[in-house]
Scaffold this active site. Structure first.
Site, PDB file in Angstrom:
ATOM      1  N   SER A 130      37.621  42.559  30.647  1.00 52.38           N
ATOM      2  CA  SER A 130      38.317  43.777  30.214  1.00 52.38           C
ATOM      3  C   SER A 130      38.246  43.901  28.692  1.00 52.38           C
ATOM      4  O   SER A 130      38.042  44.995  28.156  1.00 52.38           O
ATOM      5  CB  SER A 130      39.786  43.739  30.628  1.00 52.38           C
ATOM      6  OG  SER A 130      39.953  44.140  31.967  1.00 52.38           O
ATOM      7  N   GLY A 148      43.470  46.773  36.535  1.00 47.11           N
ATOM      8  CA  GLY A 148      43.837  46.593  37.935  1.00 47.11           C
ATOM      9  C   GLY A 148      44.499  45.250  38.215  1.00 47.11           C
ATOM     10  O   GLY A 148      44.516  44.350  37.384  1.00 47.11           O
ATOM     11  N   ASP A 149      45.064  45.161  39.390  1.00 49.26           N
ATOM     12  CA  ASP A 149      45.585  43.910  39.960  1.00 49.26           C
ATOM     13  C   ASP A 149      45.694  44.201  41.464  1.00 49.26           C
ATOM     14  O   ASP A 149      44.999  45.093  41.972  1.00 49.26           O
ATOM     15  CB  ASP A 149      46.938  43.523  39.324  1.00 49.26           C
ATOM     16  CG  ASP A 149      47.356  42.082  39.643  1.00 49.26           C
ATOM     17  OD1 ASP A 149      46.872  41.167  38.974  1.00 49.26           O
ATOM     18  OD2 ASP A 149      48.164  41.874  40.575  1.00 49.26           O
ATOM     19  N   GLN A 202      50.365  36.196  31.425  1.00 48.63           N
ATOM     20  CA  GLN A 202      49.255  36.938  30.812  1.00 48.63           C
ATOM     21  C   GLN A 202      49.144  36.634  29.313  1.00 48.63           C
ATOM     22  O   GLN A 202      48.047  36.595  28.760  1.00 48.63           O
ATOM     23  CB  GLN A 202      49.464  38.442  31.045  1.00 48.63           C
ATOM     24  CG  GLN A 202      48.215  39.292  30.881  1.00 48.63           C
ATOM     25  CD  GLN A 202      47.337  39.313  32.120  1.00 48.63           C
ATOM     26  OE1 GLN A 202      47.821  39.490  33.222  1.00 48.63           O
ATOM     27  NE2 GLN A 202      46.041  39.138  31.947  1.00 48.63           N
ATOM     28  N   LYS A 252      47.998  43.725  27.007  1.00 45.54           N
ATOM     29  CA  LYS A 252      46.868  43.839  27.937  1.00 45.54           C
ATOM     30  C   LYS A 252      47.214  43.128  29.222  1.00 45.54           C
ATOM     31  O   LYS A 252      47.671  41.973  29.193  1.00 45.54           O
ATOM     32  CB  LYS A 252      45.617  43.191  27.312  1.00 45.54           C
ATOM     33  CG  LYS A 252      44.380  43.321  28.177  1.00 45.54           C
ATOM     34  CD  LYS A 252      43.702  44.649  27.999  1.00 45.54           C
ATOM     35  CE  LYS A 252      42.697  44.972  29.105  1.00 45.54           C
ATOM     36  NZ  LYS A 252      43.320  45.671  30.267  1.00 45.54           N
ATOM     37  N   LYS A 296      47.276  33.358  29.126  1.00 43.01           N
ATOM     38  CA  LYS A 296      45.921  33.543  29.636  1.00 43.01           C
ATOM     39  C   LYS A 296      45.058  34.281  28.611  1.00 43.01           C
ATOM     40  O   LYS A 296      43.931  33.887  28.315  1.00 43.01           O
ATOM     41  CB  LYS A 296      45.991  34.365  30.934  1.00 43.01           C
ATOM     42  CG  LYS A 296      44.659  34.637  31.580  1.00 43.01           C
ATOM     43  CD  LYS A 296      44.728  35.744  32.631  1.00 43.01           C
ATOM     44  CE  LYS A 296      45.753  35.486  33.714  1.00 43.01           C
ATOM     45  NZ  LYS A 296      45.603  36.410  34.859  1.00 43.01           N
ATOM     46  N   THR A 331      36.595  38.408  37.736  1.00 41.03           N
ATOM     47  CA  THR A 331      37.639  37.422  38.030  1.00 41.03           C
ATOM     48  C   THR A 331      37.117  36.386  39.030  1.00 41.03           C
ATOM     49  O   THR A 331      37.269  35.169  38.824  1.00 41.03           O
ATOM     50  CB  THR A 331      38.902  38.105  38.569  1.00 41.03           C
ATOM     51  OG1 THR A 331      39.217  39.210  37.726  1.00 41.03           O
ATOM     52  CG2 THR A 331      40.073  37.146  38.590  1.00 41.03           C
ATOM     53  N   LYS A 384      52.154  43.449  31.681  1.00 39.68           N
ATOM     54  CA  LYS A 384      51.854  43.655  33.102  1.00 39.68           C
ATOM     55  C   LYS A 384      52.697  44.811  33.597  1.00 39.68           C
ATOM     56  O   LYS A 384      53.768  45.083  33.039  1.00 39.68           O
ATOM     57  CB  LYS A 384      52.212  42.398  33.896  1.00 39.68           C
ATOM     58  CG  LYS A 384      51.519  42.296  35.225  1.00 39.68           C
ATOM     59  CD  LYS A 384      50.124  41.716  35.051  1.00 39.68           C
ATOM     60  CE  LYS A 384      49.328  41.722  36.323  1.00 39.68           C
ATOM     61  NZ  LYS A 384      48.095  40.917  36.174  1.00 39.68           N
TER      62      LYS A 384
HETATM   63  P1  NDP Z   1      43.432  43.008  45.968  1.00 40.52           P
HETATM   64  O1  NDP Z   1      44.482  43.984  46.200  1.00 40.52           O
HETATM   65  O2  NDP Z   1      42.028  43.461  45.799  1.00 40.52           O
HETATM   66  O3  NDP Z   1      43.423  41.911  47.130  1.00 40.52           O
HETATM   67  C1  NDP Z   1      44.544  41.146  47.403  1.00 40.52           C
HETATM   68  C2  NDP Z   1      44.265  40.246  48.596  1.00 40.52           C
HETATM   69  O4  NDP Z   1      45.342  39.330  48.746  1.00 40.52           O
HETATM   70  C3  NDP Z   1      44.175  41.009  49.901  1.00 40.52           C
HETATM   71  O5  NDP Z   1      43.311  40.319  50.776  1.00 40.52           O
HETATM   72  C4  NDP Z   1      45.612  40.964  50.402  1.00 40.52           C
HETATM   73  O6  NDP Z   1      45.744  41.108  51.800  1.00 40.52           O
HETATM   74  C5  NDP Z   1      46.053  39.589  49.965  1.00 40.52           C
HETATM   75  N1  NDP Z   1      47.496  39.624  49.704  1.00 40.52           N
HETATM   76  C6  NDP Z   1      48.129  40.307  48.704  1.00 40.52           C
HETATM   77  N2  NDP Z   1      49.455  40.152  48.764  1.00 40.52           N
HETATM   78  C7  NDP Z   1      49.667  39.357  49.816  1.00 40.52           C
HETATM   79  C8  NDP Z   1      50.830  38.836  50.379  1.00 40.52           C
HETATM   80  N3  NDP Z   1      52.067  39.082  49.874  1.00 40.52           N
HETATM   81  N4  NDP Z   1      50.686  38.024  51.454  1.00 40.52           N
HETATM   82  C9  NDP Z   1      49.446  37.759  51.979  1.00 40.52           C
HETATM   83  N5  NDP Z   1      48.295  38.233  51.469  1.00 40.52           N
HETATM   84  C10 NDP Z   1      48.410  39.018  50.407  1.00 40.52           C
HETATM   85  O7  NDP Z   1      43.907  42.162  44.684  1.00 40.52           O
HETATM   86  P2  NDP Z   1      43.064  41.236  43.724  1.00 40.52           P
HETATM   87  O8  NDP Z   1      41.960  40.570  44.458  1.00 40.52           O
HETATM   88  O9  NDP Z   1      42.744  42.013  42.507  1.00 40.52           O
HETATM   89  O10 NDP Z   1      44.161  40.155  43.285  1.00 40.52           O
HETATM   90  C11 NDP Z   1      44.315  38.910  43.982  1.00 40.52           C
HETATM   91  C12 NDP Z   1      45.036  37.925  43.065  1.00 40.52           C
HETATM   92  O11 NDP Z   1      44.252  37.715  41.877  1.00 40.52           O
HETATM   93  C13 NDP Z   1      46.408  38.367  42.561  1.00 40.52           C
HETATM   94  O12 NDP Z   1      47.223  37.220  42.426  1.00 40.52           O
HETATM   95  C14 NDP Z   1      46.115  38.934  41.184  1.00 40.52           C
HETATM   96  O13 NDP Z   1      47.235  38.895  40.350  1.00 40.52           O
HETATM   97  C15 NDP Z   1      45.046  37.970  40.722  1.00 40.52           C
HETATM   98  N6  NDP Z   1      44.178  38.430  39.647  1.00 40.52           N
HETATM   99  C16 NDP Z   1      43.489  39.607  39.733  1.00 40.52           C
HETATM  100  C17 NDP Z   1      42.648  39.997  38.707  1.00 40.52           C
HETATM  101  C18 NDP Z   1      41.828  41.229  38.788  1.00 40.52           C
HETATM  102  O14 NDP Z   1      41.048  41.475  37.864  1.00 40.52           O
HETATM  103  N7  NDP Z   1      41.923  42.032  39.825  1.00 40.52           N
HETATM  104  C19 NDP Z   1      42.503  39.186  37.500  1.00 40.52           C
HETATM  105  C20 NDP Z   1      43.209  37.924  37.536  1.00 40.52           C
HETATM  106  C21 NDP Z   1      44.016  37.583  38.581  1.00 40.52           C
HETATM  107  P3  NDP Z   1      46.268  42.506  52.392  1.00 40.52           P
HETATM  108  O15 NDP Z   1      45.164  43.489  52.096  1.00 40.52           O
HETATM  109  O16 NDP Z   1      46.475  42.250  53.828  1.00 40.52           O
HETATM  110  O17 NDP Z   1      47.532  42.836  51.650  1.00 40.52           O
HETATM  111  O1  2IT Z   2      45.959  39.035  36.113  1.00 46.96           O
HETATM  112  C1  2IT Z   2      45.040  39.523  35.402  1.00 46.96           C
HETATM  113  O2  2IT Z   2      44.537  38.900  34.479  1.00 46.96           O
HETATM  114  C2  2IT Z   2      44.576  40.881  35.737  1.00 46.96           C
HETATM  115  N1  2IT Z   2      45.066  41.475  36.688  1.00 46.96           N
HETATM  116  C3  2IT Z   2      43.526  41.544  34.895  1.00 46.96           C
HETATM  117  C4  2IT Z   2      44.128  42.145  33.653  1.00 46.96           C
HETATM  118  C5  2IT Z   2      43.190  42.970  32.812  1.00 46.96           C
HETATM  119  O3  2IT Z   2      43.715  43.572  31.864  1.00 46.96           O
HETATM  120  O4  2IT Z   2      41.985  43.024  33.054  1.00 46.96           O
END
Ligand code: NDP
Ligand code: 2IT
Length: 447
Positions: A379, A167-168, A113, A92, A116, A212, A128
């Site tokens: 999830s 998603g991520d 992961q 997952k 976590k 998240t 992942k």
């Molecule tokens: P999104 O794609 O929705 O948003 C990512 C954000 O981070 C955007 O504002 C983006 O800016 C910025 N960003 C991404 N890469 C870079 C980079 N290399 N340098 C500068 N800014 C960057 O992703 P999420 O919000 O889903 O994910 C954000 C973080 O949270 C990640 O680390 C992800 O692994 C983690 N995460 C996500 C989960 C989820 O359920 N979605 C769960 C747990 C953790 P820009 O648009 O300009 O690229």
């Molecule tokens: O980093 C994370 O925990 C995620 N991107 C969410 C993973 C999931 O299966 O919901």
């Protein structure tokens, strides 16, 4: 050989076997730093070979993703799925679409992961995936064709009992929709539990989108509570402005805090009146525009394209963008400015040097694998609803999420205490999840 030497031998072999994968090395080293105290107490974990096995994914899939862009040109990307551990449940973890994606990123994310997912207390293993595809500036049609090509190869490795992506970065509800549609078409099965983060009308769970960000803030509130404080009246900085950041901002405001700044890769906005959550959501989630749009539409906000978002003084810092976004200097600035709590909404946003700086200060620091576990936990709640063909209300689901986050906080804090390092959430998270995963591996034999 001393126990430390045996651990450091395993780490050296991880470096040798995975050359150039620096983010993976970093994630492994952080866990190993916590494991020294475990093997001191219980060297049998070394004898059982669980640590070596945990550092080697059960399966790694790398594949070609060809697709045709809007001008009729053929594009080729690379797809990945690293199935790390199925000891606690089906693999997952999310899919990341970003040009920086390569095997080392997917492996660091998959490795974290595993731990976590154990912390959530839900029956899920760790994995992942993703691609170096850059969705920025691509039309819906291009994103759809890319997703269809990606899943046409990956589908054979997935299944509700096998591997369940979500998603991520760069993968949200739109992409999950395209992936699910093509999976259903190929398999001729409406297998809801094969993907999470689905739309609410076709098997998705309430609160998954928010989970998240909400979960990170709930975790941070628990940290503040240990100091007799709450978010009420505090200044907060949230980096990023994607899925995690947006809903972290909303929850901070619900709890009475004020978010002074958010960012994207083009800069950050400073808004001394507090970020307007609805405008942020409209600009970033609905319109998929850049963060400068927010500053243009709000008088109190100012766009800054030089300096660092971590220069903005705050009591709580929530890095919610990407890995290694806080350097040692930035950590020092946060500490100097009176930051009390850092909770990682992103995965591994603090560099090792920043982590050391936080840990040798009075700042309470929570690693992503604990603080951002609310996303994957919800999830797992989505999978639970899909398996029973049920759907729960927003309120009920949020209550479940809150309980899970409070329990993870308690579990990390208690383990840190037991190992004589109170407030060390990194140790608490790593040790508590390692013990659960390692015991399950031993029980299931050498597989
Ligand atoms: P999104 O794609 O929705 O948003 C990512 C954000 O981070 C955007 O504002 C983006 O800016 C910025 N960003 C991404 N890469 C870079 C980079 N290399 N340098 C500068 N800014 C960057 O992703 P999420 O919000 O889903 O994910 C954000 C973080 O949270 C990640 O680390 C992800 O692994 C983690 N995460 C996500 C989960 C989820 O359920 N979605 C769960 C747990 C953790 P820009 O648009 O300009 O690229
Ligand atoms: O980093 C994370 O925990 C995620 N991107 C969410 C993973 C999931 O299966 O919901």
């Amino acid at each position: 050989m001393t126990l430390e030497d045996r651990l450091s031998d395993i780490y050296s072999s991880v470096l040798l076997r995975n050359p150039g994968e620096v983010e993976f090395h970093q994630a492994v080293e952080e866990v190993f730093d916590s494991l020294a105290v475990v093997v001191q107490r219980e060297p049998e974990y070394l004898d059982a070979g669980v640590i070596q096995r945990l550092c080697e994914p059960e399966r790694q899939i790398i594949f070609r993703v060809p697709w045709v862009d809007d001008s009729g040109e053929i594009q080729v990307n690379r797809g990945f799925r690293v199935e790390f551990s199925s000891v606690l449940g089906p693999y997952k973890g999310g899919l990341r679409f970003h040009p920086s994606v390569y095997l080392g990123i997917v492996k660091f994310l998959g490795f974290e992961q595993v731990f976590k997912n154990a912390l959530t207390g839900m029956p899920i293993g760790g994995g992942k995936g993703g691609s170096d595809f850059d969705p920025k500036g691509r039309s819906d049609g291009e994103v759809m064709r890319f997703c269809q090509s990606f899943i046409t190869e990956l589908y054979r490795h997935l299944g509700e009992y096998t591997d369940v992506p979500a998603g991520d970065i760069g993968v949200g509800a739109r992409e999950i929709g395209y992936l699910f549609g093509q999976y259903k078409r190929i398999t001729n099965r409406f297998e809801s539990g094969v993907l999470t983060g689905k739309g609410l009308g076709w098997g998705g769970a309430q609160v998954r989108k928010e989970a998240t960000g909400y979960g990170t803030v709930i975790f941070a509130e628990e940290m503040l509570r240990t100091r007799g404080r709450s978010f009420d009246g505090l200044d907060v900085v949230v980096s990023g402005s994607g899925n995690v950041a947006i809903y972290a901002v909303e929850k901070v405001q619900q709890l009475g805090g004020r978010v002074l700044a958010v960012s994207d890769s083009s800069g950050y906005v400073y808004d001394p009146e507090g970020i307007d959550y609805e405008l942020l959501q409209q600009v970033k989630e609905v319109e998929r525009a850049r963060i400068c749009e927010y500053a243009e539409r709000r008088d109190s906000a100012e766009l800054r394209t030089s300096g660092s978002i971590w220069d903005v003084p705050c009591q709580v810092a929530l890095p919610c963008a990407t890995q290694n976004e806080i350097s040692a200097d930035e950590a020092d600035t946060l500490i100097r400015n009176g930051c009390v709590v850092v909770a990682e909404g992103a995965n591994m946003p603090s560099t090792p040097e920043a982590l050391k700086a936080f840990q040798s200060s009075d700042v309470l620091f929570a690693p992503g694998k604990a603080a951002n576990a609310g996303g994957v936990a919800t999830s797992a709640l989505e999978m639970q609803q899909n398996a029973s063909r049920d759907s729960w209300s927003f309120e009920h689901t949020e209550e479940r999420l809150t309980t899970i986050m409070v329990d993870i906080h308690e579990r990390c804090a208690t383990t840190a205490d037991e190992y004589g390092q109170p407030d060390n959430y990194v140790l608490g998270a790593n040790v508590s999840s390692f013990l659960q995963v390692a015991d399950a591996m031993i029980a299931q034999g050498v597989v």
